[in-house]
Enzyme design. Structure first.
Site, short mmCIF file in Angstrom:
data_model
loop_
_atom_site.label_atom_id
_atom_site.label_comp_id
_atom_site.label_asym_id
_atom_site.label_seq_id
_atom_site.Cartn_x
_atom_site.Cartn_y
_atom_site.Cartn_z
N GLY A 190 -18.08 -1.65 -2.93
CA GLY A 190 -18.77 -2.55 -3.84
C GLY A 190 -18.02 -2.68 -5.15
CE1 TYR B 160 -3.34 -2.71 0.25
CE2 TYR B 160 -3.81 -2.07 2.50
CZ TYR B 160 -4.08 -2.85 1.41
OH TYR B 160 -5.10 -3.76 1.47
#
Length: 304
Positions: free
Chosen positions: A223, A71
């Site tokens: 989502g 990350y």
């Protein structure tokens, strides 16, 4: 929802092995991304704001942070931000990281590490976080291939004391069984949420609960938007109706629905926006009715 100061303990706790965490945690991935969460300023202010968000998360009771050495962006590293913001760490703070994939110095993706490369990835996470061991390490899996060699290498590092507990990320049911035959696992991270469920998701969710393993969904809010975040202009009317009924945002309803799938389900929403952080933590206190939960579940029955 009420405007009182949110508390990450409102949704209850779960144990990752012998480590107790509040069920609402924090995902660090978005701290390294430029975009709407940070505005247009890509300078030092972004780093300061990310550090402030991490410190505020802990103030709100968050004691479970999900991160990874991969990350990072040209400007920021999630692990470095965590170390700078929260070190020296309190005894109750649990940091979960991931290995398997990696990124080269220029940010190019390496999809899968060989067993002998995993030690270096674990040691790099330890160095960046400023620790002498890692609380939880998840093997991030790409595809349904056997994982015994990779997981076995991590199990050896656990025996050496470099890792306290092991978990899995992005796995299939047979891979969970394969890993458990080698060493105990304390968590499974899979994509899961309203409209974002694989065909085997409910089986994995149930299996984890039966075995006492934490199920930790990612993209529970985003989502299909994934790294880009949720598309708030395309929310289903059923979801919007539930949000209005609770004076909550669709994102808060998504988090609340996810947490209500079982006491072993943890949330790790990520953000670089202080207001969004408080809203995410507050979602842990939101209780949906059984009817609302069923209606929202129906939105994902045909998800791939």
């Amino acid at each position: 929802m009420t405007s009182k100061t949110p508390d990450a303990a409102a949704a209850g706790t779960w144990k990752l092995g012998d480590l107790t965490v509040n069920r609402v945690g924090f995902g660090a991935m978005r701290l390294t991304q430029n975009g709407p969460a940070f505005g247009k300023d890509r300078g030092p202010h972004d780093r300061d704001r990310a550090i402030a968000v991490l410190r505020r998360a802990v103030e709100l009771g968050v004691n479970h942070i999900d991160t990874a050495a991969f990350y990072f962006s040209p400007l920021r590293s999630a692990n470095e931000l965590i170390s700078r913001a929260l070190g020296p760490y309190t005894d109750d703070l649990v940091i979960t990281t991931k290995v398997g994939p990696g990124r080269g110095p220029g940010g190019d993706w390496l999809d899968w590490a060989r067993p002998e490369q995993l030690r270096g990835q674990v040691e790099e996470n330890i160095r960046q976080l400023g620790r002498d061991h890692l609380d939880v390490v998840n093997l991030r899996v790409n595809g349904p291939a056997p994982i015994s060699e990779q997981f076995g290498a991590l199990a050896d590092l656990r025996k050496e004391g470099l890792i306290r507990h092991l978990g899995l990320s992005n796995v299939w049911p047979e891979q969970i069984a394969e890993a458990r035959a080698i060493a105990p696992i304390v968590c499974v991270q899979n994509r899961y949420g309203i409209g974002e469920r694989r065909a085997d998701s409910q089986d994995i969710l149930r299996t984890c609960g039966e075995l006492g393993i934490a199920f930790v969904p990612f993209y529970a809010i985003a989502g299909g938007g994934r790294e880009g975040g949720a598309d708030v202009t395309a929310e289903h009317e059923a979801l919007l109706a539930v949000a209005r009924a609770h004076d909550a945002s669709p994102a808060q309803v998504r988090l609340a629905w996810t947490l209500q799938q079982g006491p072993h389900v943890l949330a790790i929403p990520g953000t670089g926006n202080p207001a969004h952080l408080e809203a995410n933590v507050a979602a842990g206190a939101l209780r949906l009715t059984e009817d609302e939960t069923r209606r929202l579940a129906a939105l994902g029955q045909n998800a791939g």
